[in-house]
Structure formats: structure tokens, C-alpha cells
Write a protein that holds these residues in place. Structure first.
Motif, PDB file in Angstrom:
ATOM      1  N   LYS A  34     -56.071  10.655  17.485  1.00 29.90           N
ATOM      2  CA  LYS A  34     -57.502  10.956  17.602  1.00 29.90           C
ATOM      3  C   LYS A  34     -57.795  12.447  17.692  1.00 29.90           C
ATOM      4  N   ARG A  35     -56.742  13.252  17.914  1.00 33.40           N
ATOM      5  CA  ARG A  35     -56.956  14.698  18.054  1.00 33.40           C
ATOM      6  C   ARG A  35     -55.655  15.412  17.731  1.00 33.40           C
ATOM      7  N   VAL A  36     -55.775  16.540  17.027  1.00 36.02           N
ATOM      8  CA  VAL A  36     -54.629  17.391  16.721  1.00 36.02           C
ATOM      9  C   VAL A  36     -55.050  18.835  16.985  1.00 36.02           C
ATOM     10  N   TYR A  37     -54.216  19.558  17.728  1.00 40.65           N
ATOM     11  CA  TYR A  37     -54.472  20.987  17.944  1.00 40.65           C
ATOM     12  C   TYR A  37     -53.145  21.705  18.082  1.00 40.65           C
ATOM     13  N   TYR A  38     -53.169  23.027  18.077  1.00 39.22           N
ATOM     14  CA  TYR A  38     -51.933  23.778  18.191  1.00 39.22           C
ATOM     15  C   TYR A  38     -52.137  25.036  19.011  1.00 39.22           C
ATOM     16  N   LEU A  39     -51.040  25.429  19.667  1.00 34.97           N
ATOM     17  CA  LEU A  39     -51.008  26.626  20.502  1.00 34.97           C
ATOM     18  C   LEU A  39     -50.179  27.673  19.781  1.00 34.97           C
ATOM     19  N   LEU A  56     -54.670   9.801  28.327  1.00 35.22           N
ATOM     20  CA  LEU A  56     -54.193  10.383  27.077  1.00 35.22           C
ATOM     21  C   LEU A  56     -52.671  10.480  27.012  1.00 35.22           C
ATOM     22  N   GLN A  57     -52.125  10.203  25.839  1.00 32.68           N
ATOM     23  CA  GLN A  57     -50.715  10.408  25.524  1.00 32.68           C
ATOM     24  C   GLN A  57     -50.633  11.529  24.493  1.00 32.68           C
ATOM     25  N   GLN A  58     -49.513  12.252  24.478  1.00 34.33           N
ATOM     26  CA  GLN A  58     -49.361  13.368  23.548  1.00 34.33           C
ATOM     27  C   GLN A  58     -47.971  13.380  22.930  1.00 34.33           C
ATOM     28  N   LEU A  59     -47.917  13.930  21.733  1.00 33.89           N
ATOM     29  CA  LEU A  59     -46.666  14.248  21.074  1.00 33.89           C
ATOM     30  C   LEU A  59     -46.678  15.749  20.844  1.00 33.89           C
ATOM     31  N   THR A  82     -36.360  21.594  26.056  1.00 31.85           N
ATOM     32  CA  THR A  82     -36.603  22.668  25.097  1.00 31.85           C
ATOM     33  C   THR A  82     -36.873  22.050  23.734  1.00 31.85           C
ATOM     34  N   LEU A  83     -37.987  22.433  23.149  1.00 31.92           N
ATOM     35  CA  LEU A  83     -38.311  21.999  21.790  1.00 31.92           C
ATOM     36  C   LEU A  83     -38.102  23.173  20.852  1.00 31.92           C
ATOM     37  N   ASN A  84     -37.371  22.941  19.764  1.00 32.22           N
ATOM     38  CA  ASN A  84     -37.084  24.032  18.828  1.00 32.22           C
ATOM     39  C   ASN A  84     -36.817  23.535  17.403  1.00 32.22           C
ATOM     40  N   LYS A  85     -37.158  22.274  17.122  1.00 32.06           N
ATOM     41  CA  LYS A  85     -36.953  21.712  15.790  1.00 32.06           C
ATOM     42  C   LYS A  85     -38.244  21.039  15.332  1.00 32.06           C
ATOM     43  N   PRO A  86     -38.747  21.383  14.132  1.00 27.88           N
ATOM     44  CA  PRO A  86     -40.020  20.823  13.686  1.00 27.88           C
ATOM     45  C   PRO A  86     -39.966  19.349  13.289  1.00 27.88           C
ATOM     46  N   ASN A  87     -38.784  18.746  13.302  1.00 30.73           N
ATOM     47  CA  ASN A  87     -38.698  17.318  13.002  1.00 30.73           C
ATOM     48  C   ASN A  87     -38.343  16.492  14.248  1.00 30.73           C
ATOM     49  N   LYS A  88     -38.560  17.082  15.432  1.00 27.60           N
ATOM     50  CA  LYS A  88     -38.378  16.386  16.705  1.00 27.60           C
ATOM     51  C   LYS A  88     -39.646  16.561  17.526  1.00 27.60           C
ATOM     52  N   GLY A  89     -40.156  15.471  18.049  1.00 25.39           N
ATOM     53  CA  GLY A  89     -41.356  15.542  18.868  1.00 25.39           C
ATOM     54  C   GLY A  89     -41.096  14.961  20.245  1.00 25.39           C
ATOM     55  N   LEU A  90     -41.767  15.516  21.240  1.00 26.73           N
ATOM     56  CA  LEU A  90     -41.646  15.034  22.609  1.00 26.73           C
ATOM     57  C   LEU A  90     -42.860  14.173  22.928  1.00 26.73           C
ATOM     58  N   LEU A  91     -42.621  12.886  23.151  1.00 24.40           N
ATOM     59  CA  LEU A  91     -43.694  11.965  23.504  1.00 24.40           C
ATOM     60  C   LEU A  91     -43.901  12.003  25.011  1.00 24.40           C
ATOM     61  N   ILE A  92     -45.103  12.380  25.423  1.00 20.25           N
ATOM     62  CA  ILE A  92     -45.440  12.461  26.847  1.00 20.25           C
ATOM     63  C   ILE A  92     -46.502  11.403  27.132  1.00 20.25           C
ATOM     64  N   CYS A 109     -46.869  25.464  18.888  1.00 19.91           N
ATOM     65  CA  CYS A 109     -46.760  24.135  19.483  1.00 19.91           C
ATOM     66  C   CYS A 109     -47.874  23.267  18.918  1.00 19.91           C
ATOM     67  N   LEU A 110     -47.496  22.252  18.149  1.00 18.16           N
ATOM     68  CA  LEU A 110     -48.459  21.296  17.615  1.00 18.16           C
ATOM     69  C   LEU A 110     -48.579  20.146  18.596  1.00 18.16           C
ATOM     70  N   VAL A 111     -49.813  19.747  18.895  1.00 15.77           N
ATOM     71  CA  VAL A 111     -50.060  18.647  19.820  1.00 15.77           C
ATOM     72  C   VAL A 111     -50.844  17.565  19.088  1.00 15.77           C
ATOM     73  N   VAL A 112     -50.300  16.369  19.088  1.00 17.04           N
ATOM     74  CA  VAL A 112     -50.949  15.196  18.517  1.00 17.04           C
ATOM     75  C   VAL A 112     -51.330  14.317  19.699  1.00 17.04           C
ATOM     76  N   ALA A 113     -52.613  13.970  19.810  1.00 16.03           N
ATOM     77  CA  ALA A 113     -53.105  13.282  21.004  1.00 16.03           C
ATOM     78  C   ALA A 113     -53.731  11.928  20.679  1.00 16.03           C
ATOM     79  N   SER A 114     -53.654  11.043  21.665  1.00 17.87           N
ATOM     80  CA  SER A 114     -54.166   9.682  21.519  1.00 17.87           C
ATOM     81  C   SER A 114     -55.669   9.580  21.765  1.00 17.87           C
ATOM     82  N   GLU A 115     -56.273  10.618  22.305  1.00 11.38           N
ATOM     83  CA  GLU A 115     -57.696  10.583  22.655  1.00 11.38           C
ATOM     84  C   GLU A 115     -58.364  11.898  22.273  1.00 11.38           C
TER      85      GLU A 115
END
Length: 132
Positions: A34-39, A56-59, A82-92, A109-115
Motif C-alpha cells: 500500500k506504500r513504498v518510500y525510500y531513505l 503496519l508491516q514493512q519490508l 545488516t542489510l547490504n544486498k538488493p535481492n534480500k529484504g528484511l520483513l518486520i 533503504c527502500l521500504v515497502v509497507a502494508s499500510e
């Protein structure tokens, strides 16, 4: 929620001599996007986050560079990933405190959000979070 509910998700990677391509679709993550943003351009020594979400959940994905994600649950457990690979996401999942720090130069940092954004979904006080 506990830290047992966080996980690293493999994002499909299509390798080509012209460069790699990764795709995030709803079958890769356990929620509808439902939302995508980046830092980006985070100054050295700064951190982002410092909150938890009620629903909300995030990747989180390190599209470029690297950064550390410091996670805390209401049971007092902490984990740093530590995140350092663009083909690995951390599901929170929801109800996990997160802070993002140690950004490398040029990190994104790309953030994909559920809300969508909703200020009422945030818990911004760590003591209040621990007593939830």
C-alpha cells in the motif's frame, strides 16, 4: 510480537549480462503493498526509525550500500541485522521496535509497507512500547 517473527526474504533476481533485475510482487511478501518510500542521503552518524507500528508491516531493502537495522521486541530481546544486498529484504512485522543506523555513503533503504501513512499507527516512545 517477538523477534522470532522477523525474517530475511529472498527477492527474485534475474541475472543478465546487461545487469541484474529484481522484482517485488505480492507473492514475494505476505501483505498487499500500500506504500513504498525510500531513505537516502542520511548523514553520517544519523539514524532513522525509532518507533514501532501497531498494525503496519514493512519490508526493508538495501537498494544501494548498507545499513544496520536494530530490532527490539516487548520481551526485551534485541537483534541487529545488516542489510547490504538488493535481492534480500528484511520483513518486520507489527509491534517490533526498529531503528536504522550505520548508513554507508550512498546507501538507499527502500521500504515497502502494508499500510498507508497513519500517525495513529506509530508508537514513538520506547517505554510505552515495552509496556504494550
Amino acid at each position: 510480537m517477538s523477534l522470532n517473527n522477523i525474517k530475511i526474504i529472498d527477492i527474485p533476481k534475474i541475472t543478465d549480462v546487461r545487469g541484474n533485475l529484481s522484482v517485488i510482487e505480492n507473492d514475494v511478501i505476505p501483505f498487499n503493498i500500500k506504500r513504498v518510500y525510500y531513505l537516502y542521503d542520511v548523514p553520517s552518524g544519523s539514524y532513522r526509525g525509532g518507533h514501532a507500528h501497531k498494525k503496519l508491516q514493512q519490508l526493508l531493502i538495501a537498494i544501494s550500500g548498507s545499513f544496520d537495522v536494530v530490532l527490539n521486541d516487548i520481551h526485551g530481546h534485541q537483534q541487529i541485522i545488516t542489510l547490504n544486498k538488493p535481492n534480500k529484504g528484511l520483513l518486520i512485522p507489527n509491534m517490533v521496535w526498529r531503528e536504522i543506523e550505520e548508513f554507508s555513503s550512498g546507501a538507499i533503504c527502500l521500504v515497502v509497507a502494508s499500510e498507508t501513512y497513519n500517525e495513529d499507527d506509530y508508537i514513538r516512545d520506547f517505554k510505552q512500547f515495552l509496556s504494550s
